[in-house]
Structures are given as C-alpha cells and as structure tokens.
Motif scaffolding. Structure first.
Motif, PDB file in Angstrom:
ATOM      1  N   THR A 290      -0.530 -12.658  -4.995  1.00  0.00           N
ATOM      2  CA  THR A 290      -0.937 -13.760  -4.232  1.00  0.00           C
ATOM      3  C   THR A 290      -0.515 -15.133  -4.978  1.00  0.00           C
ATOM      4  O   THR A 290      -0.047 -15.901  -4.486  1.00  0.00           O
ATOM      5  CB  THR A 290      -2.443 -13.918  -4.349  1.00  0.00           C
ATOM      6  N   SER A 291      -0.449 -15.183  -6.173  1.00  0.00           N
ATOM      7  CA  SER A 291       0.335 -16.138  -7.065  1.00  0.00           C
ATOM      8  C   SER A 291       1.516 -16.363  -6.978  1.00  0.00           C
ATOM      9  O   SER A 291       1.997 -17.572  -7.139  1.00  0.00           O
ATOM     10  CB  SER A 291      -0.469 -16.314  -8.452  1.00  0.00           C
ATOM     11  N   ASN A 292       2.208 -15.309  -6.602  1.00  0.00           N
ATOM     12  CA  ASN A 292       3.686 -15.613  -6.401  1.00  0.00           C
ATOM     13  C   ASN A 292       4.297 -15.577  -4.918  1.00  0.00           C
ATOM     14  O   ASN A 292       5.358 -15.637  -4.721  1.00  0.00           O
ATOM     15  CB  ASN A 292       4.525 -14.404  -7.053  1.00  0.00           C
ATOM     16  N   GLY A 293       3.243 -15.431  -3.766  1.00  0.00           N
ATOM     17  CA  GLY A 293       3.564 -15.655  -2.753  1.00  0.00           C
ATOM     18  C   GLY A 293       4.259 -14.305  -2.131  1.00  0.00           C
ATOM     19  O   GLY A 293       5.319 -14.580  -1.170  1.00  0.00           O
ATOM     20  N   GLU A 294       4.195 -13.218  -2.705  1.00  0.00           N
ATOM     21  CA  GLU A 294       4.842 -12.070  -2.438  1.00  0.00           C
ATOM     22  C   GLU A 294       4.366 -10.970  -1.190  1.00  0.00           C
ATOM     23  O   GLU A 294       4.628 -10.003  -1.082  1.00  0.00           O
ATOM     24  CB  GLU A 294       5.084 -11.252  -3.468  1.00  0.00           C
ATOM     25  N   TRP A 295       3.280 -11.507  -0.801  1.00  0.00           N
ATOM     26  CA  TRP A 295       2.662 -10.609   0.325  1.00  0.00           C
ATOM     27  C   TRP A 295       3.551 -10.365   1.440  1.00  0.00           C
ATOM     28  O   TRP A 295       4.193 -11.262   1.904  1.00  0.00           O
ATOM     29  CB  TRP A 295       1.223 -11.227   0.899  1.00  0.00           C
ATOM     30  N   ARG A 296       3.632  -9.385   2.080  1.00  0.00           N
ATOM     31  CA  ARG A 296       4.533  -9.050   3.200  1.00  0.00           C
ATOM     32  C   ARG A 296       4.005  -9.252   4.532  1.00  0.00           C
ATOM     33  O   ARG A 296       3.976  -8.369   5.359  1.00  0.00           O
ATOM     34  CB  ARG A 296       4.843  -7.367   3.337  1.00  0.00           C
ATOM     35  N   GLY A 297       3.382 -10.403   4.835  1.00  0.00           N
ATOM     36  CA  GLY A 297       2.555 -10.611   5.868  1.00  0.00           C
ATOM     37  C   GLY A 297       1.119 -10.114   6.089  1.00  0.00           C
ATOM     38  O   GLY A 297       0.484  -9.691   5.117  1.00  0.00           O
TER      39      GLY A 297
ATOM     40  N   VAL B 152      -3.756  -3.546   2.084  1.00  0.00           N
ATOM     41  CA  VAL B 152      -4.304  -3.631   0.672  1.00  0.00           C
ATOM     42  C   VAL B 152      -5.798  -4.094   0.447  1.00  0.00           C
ATOM     43  O   VAL B 152      -6.399  -3.098  -0.218  1.00  0.00           O
ATOM     44  CB  VAL B 152      -3.334  -4.562  -0.050  1.00  0.00           C
ATOM     45  N   GLY B 153      -6.086  -5.056   1.181  1.00  0.00           N
ATOM     46  CA  GLY B 153      -7.409  -5.590   1.308  1.00  0.00           C
ATOM     47  C   GLY B 153      -8.318  -4.342   1.462  1.00  0.00           C
ATOM     48  O   GLY B 153      -9.445  -4.361   0.873  1.00  0.00           O
TER      49      GLY B 153
ATOM     50  N   LEU C  67      -5.829  -2.707  -9.610  1.00  0.00           N
ATOM     51  CA  LEU C  67      -4.865  -2.969  -8.694  1.00  0.00           C
ATOM     52  C   LEU C  67      -5.195  -4.530  -8.491  1.00  0.00           C
ATOM     53  O   LEU C  67      -4.383  -5.330  -8.230  1.00  0.00           O
ATOM     54  CB  LEU C  67      -5.224  -2.396  -7.473  1.00  0.00           C
ATOM     55  N   PHE C  68      -6.463  -5.108  -8.485  1.00  0.00           N
ATOM     56  CA  PHE C  68      -6.613  -6.197  -8.598  1.00  0.00           C
ATOM     57  C   PHE C  68      -6.070  -7.439  -9.518  1.00  0.00           C
ATOM     58  O   PHE C  68      -5.191  -8.250  -9.274  1.00  0.00           O
ATOM     59  CB  PHE C  68      -8.120  -6.861  -8.710  1.00  0.00           C
ATOM     60  N   PHE C  69      -5.994  -6.868 -10.841  1.00  0.00           N
ATOM     61  CA  PHE C  69      -5.366  -7.608 -11.924  1.00  0.00           C
ATOM     62  C   PHE C  69      -3.689  -7.310 -11.673  1.00  0.00           C
ATOM     63  O   PHE C  69      -2.874  -8.082 -12.123  1.00  0.00           O
ATOM     64  CB  PHE C  69      -5.702  -7.291 -13.251  1.00  0.00           C
ATOM     65  N   THR C  70      -3.143  -6.216 -11.580  1.00  0.00           N
ATOM     66  CA  THR C  70      -1.822  -5.890 -11.507  1.00  0.00           C
ATOM     67  C   THR C  70      -1.100  -6.087 -10.060  1.00  0.00           C
ATOM     68  O   THR C  70       0.252  -6.028 -10.162  1.00  0.00           O
ATOM     69  CB  THR C  70      -1.782  -4.313 -12.120  1.00  0.00           C
ATOM     70  N   ALA C  71      -1.903  -6.232  -9.203  1.00  0.00           N
ATOM     71  CA  ALA C  71      -1.290  -6.366  -7.861  1.00  0.00           C
ATOM     72  C   ALA C  71      -1.760  -7.550  -7.037  1.00  0.00           C
ATOM     73  O   ALA C  71      -0.970  -8.309  -6.571  1.00  0.00           O
ATOM     74  CB  ALA C  71      -1.293  -5.028  -6.977  1.00  0.00           C
ATOM     75  N   VAL C  72      -2.956  -7.547  -6.923  1.00  0.00           N
ATOM     76  CA  VAL C  72      -3.563  -8.543  -5.790  1.00  0.00           C
ATOM     77  C   VAL C  72      -3.186 -10.053  -6.399  1.00  0.00           C
ATOM     78  O   VAL C  72      -2.652 -11.056  -5.951  1.00  0.00           O
ATOM     79  CB  VAL C  72      -5.068  -8.402  -5.659  1.00  0.00           C
TER      80      VAL C  72
ATOM     81  N   TYR D 255       0.906  -1.254  -0.118  1.00  0.00           N
ATOM     82  CA  TYR D 255      -0.023  -0.170   0.098  1.00  0.00           C
ATOM     83  C   TYR D 255       0.887   1.204   0.013  1.00  0.00           C
ATOM     84  O   TYR D 255       0.824   2.186  -0.916  1.00  0.00           O
ATOM     85  CB  TYR D 255      -0.787   0.008   1.195  1.00  0.00           C
ATOM     86  N   MET D 256       1.886   1.256   0.955  1.00  0.00           N
ATOM     87  CA  MET D 256       2.740   2.471   1.138  1.00  0.00           C
ATOM     88  C   MET D 256       3.746   2.574  -0.417  1.00  0.00           C
ATOM     89  O   MET D 256       3.774   3.798  -0.753  1.00  0.00           O
ATOM     90  CB  MET D 256       3.541   2.460   2.231  1.00  0.00           C
TER      91      MET D 256
END
Length: 161
Positions: A80-87, A94-95, A71-76, A6-7
């Motif tokens: 999610t598919s690459n496991g890149e969330w930062r916790g 973001v949600g 953002l859903f298609f370019t970020a979320v 987000y930041m």
C-alpha cells in the motif's frame, strides 16, 4: 506470467509457502466443515468428532491470526505505501484471504468460551456453522480472484527504466 500477490505468495518458496499459507488452514477448515456436518446430523455434541472439531477450530483461528499479522505487516502495508498493488483484482484476492481471520478467530473464541457463552450447545453449533460458512465464502472469493490475471481487471505493468 502476471499473477496476483496472493498467487505469487503461494508459488514462491515451494512447497513451504503453499503448506503454511494454504494447506494447513484449508485442511483444518475442511476438517471442521466435515465434522460439523456429522455433529449436526447426529446431534452428538460431546463425542470424539466434536472434540476434533473443537481443537481444529481453536488451532486454526489462532494460527490464521498469526498469518494475518505477519502478512499485514510484511505485505499489505508495504504494498500500500509503495503503490505496488496489481489492480483491484489483487486487492480483492489478498483482502478476502486476510478477511478469513474474522470467521476463523470467531470459531476459536466460540470454542474457548469467550463469545456465545449464553447459547445452548445447539445454538453454539449454529453460530459455529455460520462462521464456517462465512470462511468458505471469503476463502473461495480469495481463490477465484487470486487465480485471475490482474490484466483482466485493467492492471498494466509499469516497467521502470
């Protein structure tokens, strides 16, 4: 410095991302909130403030729908598919930012007459104010969690060699 997605979104490509993803929706939402209070206090449901309120509501809902889809298609999906969330803090930031589409689109649909047709003007304004309140809650949750360092929630960087 470690930051949520987000930041990071708001920090990169200055000042454009800040304007597109934060300033435009927030200025429109704040305009709606302030005019809403004036309309509710004066009970003038047909004056110039109501017209401004209505046009800002219609614009912000569809504007944010475009942001949501983008953002859903370019970020979320990629995160999610690459496991890149930062916790979990990152997911909440973001949600909740993206959850803003529900009340903002609700404002638009109400003001173009798709929902709430059976309501009186006062009833529509009550529903309108409810949508504004919901947006303010989800936006502030997004901002609070978005400003946190993901490490506070236990996220650890995994550097690739």
């Amino acid at each position: 410095m470690n930051m949520t997605h987000y930041m990071e979104l708001l920090a990169v490509n200055q000042p454009w991302n800040l304007l597109i993803f934060m300033a435009v929706p927030v200025v429109l939402a704040e305009t709606i909130a302030v005019t809403e209070l004036a309309i509710l206090f004066t009970r003038n449901f047909n004056g110039p403030l109501r017209k401004l309120n209505k046009w800002c509501s219609i614009l912000v809902g569809f504007y944010f729908l475009v942001i949501f889809v983008y953002l859903f298609f370019t970020a979320v999906i990629p995160l999610t598919s690459n496991g890149e969330w930062r916790g979990w803090i990152d997911v909440i930031a973001v949600g909740f930012y993206l959850l803003g589409v529900i009340p903002l689109l609700g404002l638009s649909l109400l003001d173009i007459g798709i929902i709430g047709r059976h309501l009186s003007e006062e009833g529509k304004m009550k529903l309108h104010a409810t949508f504004v309140g919901i947006f303010l809650i989800v936006a502030h949750i997004a901002m609070i969690f978005g400003m946190l360092n993901p490490h506070v929630g236990g996220y650890m960087n995994h550097m690739k060699m």
